[in-house]
Design an enzyme around this catalytic site. Structure first.
Site, short mmCIF file in Angstrom:
data_model
loop_
_atom_site.label_atom_id
_atom_site.label_comp_id
_atom_site.label_asym_id
_atom_site.label_seq_id
_atom_site.Cartn_x
_atom_site.Cartn_y
_atom_site.Cartn_z
N LYS A 1 -2.51 7.11 1.25
CA LYS A 1 -2.33 7.42 2.68
C LYS A 1 -1.26 8.50 2.74
O LYS A 1 -0.07 8.23 2.95
CB LYS A 1 -1.95 6.15 3.44
CG LYS A 1 -2.15 6.27 4.95
CD LYS A 1 -2.14 4.92 5.61
CE LYS A 1 -2.08 5.02 7.13
NZ LYS A 1 -3.21 5.69 7.76
N ARG B 1 0.84 -1.22 0.00
CA ARG B 1 0.00 0.00 0.00
C ARG B 1 0.86 1.25 0.00
O ARG B 1 0.54 2.24 -0.67
CB ARG B 1 -0.96 -0.01 1.20
CG ARG B 1 -1.94 1.15 1.15
CD ARG B 1 -3.02 1.06 2.22
NE ARG B 1 -2.50 1.23 3.56
CZ ARG B 1 -3.22 1.15 4.67
NH1 ARG B 1 -4.51 0.87 4.60
NH2 ARG B 1 -2.67 1.31 5.85
N GLU C 1 -15.99 6.71 5.63
CA GLU C 1 -15.18 6.03 6.66
C GLU C 1 -15.07 6.98 7.85
O GLU C 1 -15.70 8.03 7.86
CB GLU C 1 -13.80 5.70 6.10
CG GLU C 1 -13.03 6.94 5.63
CD GLU C 1 -11.63 6.63 5.10
OE1 GLU C 1 -11.08 5.59 5.45
OE2 GLU C 1 -11.11 7.47 4.34
N1 PMP Z 1 -9.20 5.13 7.17
C1 PMP Z 1 -8.30 6.08 7.47
C2 PMP Z 1 -8.56 7.47 7.05
C3 PMP Z 1 -7.12 5.75 8.17
O1 PMP Z 1 -6.23 6.69 8.47
C4 PMP Z 1 -6.90 4.41 8.56
C5 PMP Z 1 -5.64 4.02 9.26
N2 PMP Z 1 -5.50 4.58 10.52
C6 PMP Z 1 -7.89 3.45 8.25
C7 PMP Z 1 -9.00 3.84 7.54
C8 PMP Z 1 -7.71 2.01 8.63
O2 PMP Z 1 -6.71 1.42 7.83
P1 PMP Z 1 -5.78 0.25 8.38
O3 PMP Z 1 -6.67 -0.86 8.77
O4 PMP Z 1 -4.91 -0.09 7.23
O5 PMP Z 1 -5.02 0.80 9.53
#
Ligand code: PMP
Length: 286
Positions: free
Chosen positions: A149, A50, A182
């Site tokens: 990200k 990622r 989200e």
């Molecule tokens: N959405 C956002 C905006 C995030 O920053 C994160 C990670 N903190 C997630 C979802 C969850 O992703 P992951 O399971 O890969 O940590």
């Protein structure tokens, strides 16, 4: 504490980046938050993939191979004697000029911090958490793809401030179409009549690694799961709701705005998925 900084393990007090780094000047860079359980970097390959995908999307060339990055994470863990930890891995655009042009930045900066994180108090894992729906809309895929990200988290931070102002720990963000995207740092799932629903990538989300693991586990357990756009009304009417994230892991939501979700207690399917997630963490597959 030792920090991995551009190939060297240095003391925290010596871990410094230039104020001309575009990561500092413009939030220009990408990152990952990664858990370490029992000495093993959780979903290491998925996180590194990622990171490279995020970097590719913003036209940033990471100056290390995937294997070198993985080795660097383990070197940082060993230097700090850590077996259970939270890693923050970031790649900045690097030192450049004061203008926006990223191509004046010769060498990207790579930083690895290995530390601890406790996002929410233990009590919330037992009893569920209250959240709000934020007024701040999640950046749309046509503006800055939320699947990147990036080091620029202001969109999420503004929604997080709304949550803090409302006296809760997390906020749900809608997309520009008014559908659920989200949370500020977590993905969201709801359960209705025995089926689990979660917004698809096209809703404008970070495609969470924890989300991916939970989807896989639901399929294994024979729990129906559908990726589908969710309207706020569906959210309020859900039987259960939970969030997933590297820092949060899996946590039940029992109140959204002034509405109680389901019975107001963490639900049964959420509990099954949480138990499966805990087992998965301890397994060879982690
Ligand atoms: N959405 C956002 C905006 C995030 O920053 C994160 C990670 N903190 C997630 C979802 C969850 O992703 P992951 O399971 O890969 O940590």
């Amino acid at each position: 504490m030792k920090i991995w900084l551009n190939g060297n393990l240095v003391d925290r007090s010596e871990a410094k980046l230039s104020v001309y780094d575009h990561g500092m000047l413009y939030g220009d860079g990408v990152f990952e938050g990664i858990r370490v359980y029992g000495g093993k970097v959780f979903q290491c390959q998925a996180h590194i993939d990622r990171l490279f995908e995020s970097a590719h999307k913003i036209r940033l060339a990471i100056p290390l191979t995937k294997q070198e990055l993985s080795d660097a994470m383990y070197a940082t863990l060993h230097a700090n004697g850590l077996t259970d930890a939270y890693i923050r891995l970031l790649v900045t655009r690097g030192e450049g000029l004061l203008g926006l042009n990223p191509f004046n930045c010769a060498t990207p900066g790579v930083v690895i911090i290995a530390d601890q994180i406790a996002l929410y108090p233990e009590e919330m894992y037992k009893n569920g958490m209250a959240v709000i729906i934020a007024k701040t809309v999640r950046t749309s895929t046509t503006m800055l793809d939320p699947s990147v990200k990036s080091l620029n988290y202001l969109n999420n931070i503004m929604a997080k401030i709304e949550a803090i102002d409302a006296g809760v720990a997390e906020a749900i963000m809608l997309n520009a179409r008014g559908q659920i995207a989200e949370c500020t740092g977590d993905n969201i799932f709801i359960i209705k009549d025995g089926t689990v629903y979660t917004p698809p990538p096209s809703a404008g989300i970070l495609i969470g690694i924890t989300r991916g693991v939970v989807i896989k586990l639901a399929k294994r357990l024979g729990i129906p799961l559908v990726e589908k756009e969710i309207a706020p009304a569906d959210l309020y009417a859900a039987d259960e709701c939970f969030l997933t994230g590297t820092a949060a892991e899996v946590i039940a939501v029992t109140r959204i705005d002034d509405r109680r979700i389901g019975t107001g207690r963490p639900g049964e399917i959420t509990a099954r998925l949480l138990a499966a997630f805990r087992e998965f963490i301890a397994s060879d597959e982690a």
